[in-house]
Scaffold this motif. Structure first.
Motif, PDB file in Angstrom:
ATOM      1  N   GLU A 279       0.814  -1.204   0.000  1.00 16.14           N
ATOM      2  CA  GLU A 279       0.000   0.000   0.000  1.00 16.14           C
ATOM      3  C   GLU A 279       0.854   1.264   0.000  1.00 16.14           C
ATOM      4  O   GLU A 279       0.508   2.259  -0.638  1.00 16.14           O
ATOM      5  N   GLU A 280       1.981   1.214   0.709  1.00 16.44           N
ATOM      6  CA  GLU A 280       2.885   2.364   0.754  1.00 16.44           C
ATOM      7  C   GLU A 280       3.368   2.716  -0.658  1.00 16.44           C
ATOM      8  O   GLU A 280       3.389   3.893  -1.042  1.00 16.44           O
ATOM      9  N   GLN A 283       0.553   4.304  -2.784  1.00 14.28           N
ATOM     10  CA  GLN A 283       0.288   5.700  -2.446  1.00 14.28           C
ATOM     11  C   GLN A 283       1.299   6.634  -3.097  1.00 14.28           C
ATOM     12  O   GLN A 283       0.934   7.694  -3.618  1.00 14.28           O
ATOM     13  N   ASN A 286       0.667   6.826  -6.838  1.00 12.20           N
ATOM     14  CA  ASN A 286      -0.486   7.685  -7.121  1.00 12.20           C
ATOM     15  C   ASN A 286      -0.087   9.153  -7.135  1.00 12.20           C
ATOM     16  O   ASN A 286      -0.520   9.930  -8.004  1.00 12.20           O
TER      17      ASN A 286
END
Length: 304
Positions: A279-280, A283, A286
């Motif tokens: 997830e890091e 992010q 993105n």
């Protein structure tokens, strides 16, 4: 003064191969991108350069390679981050032998030195070399602050010429100017308050995201210098989500991932660091991809 303490000086990342050796080919690609954008100096072996993981011979090779690449177009500085005064003096002497034109110096590593000890450390190194020195003042990350009263003593050494101002307190720029005028040049060292610091009188910016976005970083500096503040602010507002990747414990991984997206780097880091994942990583991607979709068209900032 042998270095013009002004403009944009990238704290460049160190490039590694898949086999964890220095990747000088990709490193040269990035340095040439910095030069093409119009940077005013190159800083080696800082936090972004993964200094704590580099062998002494690797630091020396990076220095000589960079000196060869830039061919005198801009000064090459190397960071001094040592545990002992003796080690720092030796590192400064090697830097001079290897062609560096200046030093960025942190207080002693590991041991949290007191004010008197910190002053004596910097003075001992300054008195051992002819190279100009920029004191790296980052009490947030390194827990030792170099106060204005300490600079009163340090500036008795003529080759202590500048400070990398990373206290996170913009008003400190004004305090330094009020106290020392132009005797102590100010290079702001925190990406997220860089334009604000420049507008308050900082002379230049030791930058991080410049490693991936050199043209945008130099454009902000040149525009504000020319008084085209509104244009500088517009680029800076676009840049801020990316700049915030610099004030993060994973700044090295963040910025190296951004370098991949702009085609001037790889994700390879040296253990114990590991590339971002999960997830890091999503992010950060993105943020980078959203920024690239809205990347501004830059004015002809080189001819202002």
């Amino acid at each position: 003064m042998s270095i013009q303490w002004k403009g944009i000086m990238p704290a460049v990342t160190t490039k590694f191969t898949d086999n964890d050796e220095l990747d000088l080919k990709t490193f040269e690609l990035n340095i040439n991108a910095q030069l093409e954008a119009g940077v005013h100096g190159i800083v080696l072996g800082g936090t972004l350069g993964e200094a704590s993981t580099l062998l002494d011979e690797e630091k020396r090779l990076l220095t000589t390679a960079t000196v060869d690449i830039v061919k005198g177009k801009v000064p090459v500085l190397i960071n001094i981050a040592e545990q002992t005064t003796k080690g720092a003096i030796l590192a400064a002497q090697k830097a001079e032998e290897d062609g560096a034109k200046g030093l960025m110096m942190l207080p002693p590593m590991r041991y949290k030195s007191g004010d008197r000890e910190t002053v004596e450390y910097f003075k001992a190194v300054a008195n051992s070399t002819s190279l100009p020195i920029m004191v790296y003042n980052n009490p947030v990350d390194y827990k030792v602050e170099v106060t204005l009263n300490m600079f009163d003593e340090l500036l008795k050494c003529k080759n202590i010429e500048a400070v990398k101002e990373s206290t996170r307190d913009i008003s400190n720029v004004t305090r330094i100017k009020n106290r020392f005028g132009d005797r102590l040049k100010i290079m702001t060292g925190v990406d997220t308050i860089a334009l604000e610091s420049l507008l308050m009188g900082a002379d230049g910016w030791i930058a991080g995201l410049v490693c991936a976005f050199p043209a945008e970083t130099v454009a902000i500096y040149e525009l504000q210098k020319a008084g085209r503040i509104k244009e500088a602010i517009e680029i800076y507002r676009w840049f801020l989500p990316l700049l915030e990747l610099d004030i993060n414990p994973k700044l090295v991984q963040n910025i190296k991932l951004a370098e991949v997206y702009t085609g001037i780097g790889t994700e390879n880091v040296r253990a114990p660091r590991l590339p971002l994942h999960g997830e890091e990583r999503k992010q950060v991607i993105n943020i980078i991809e959203d920024s690239l979709k809205n990347r501004p068209t830059l004015p002809d900032y080189k001819n202002l």
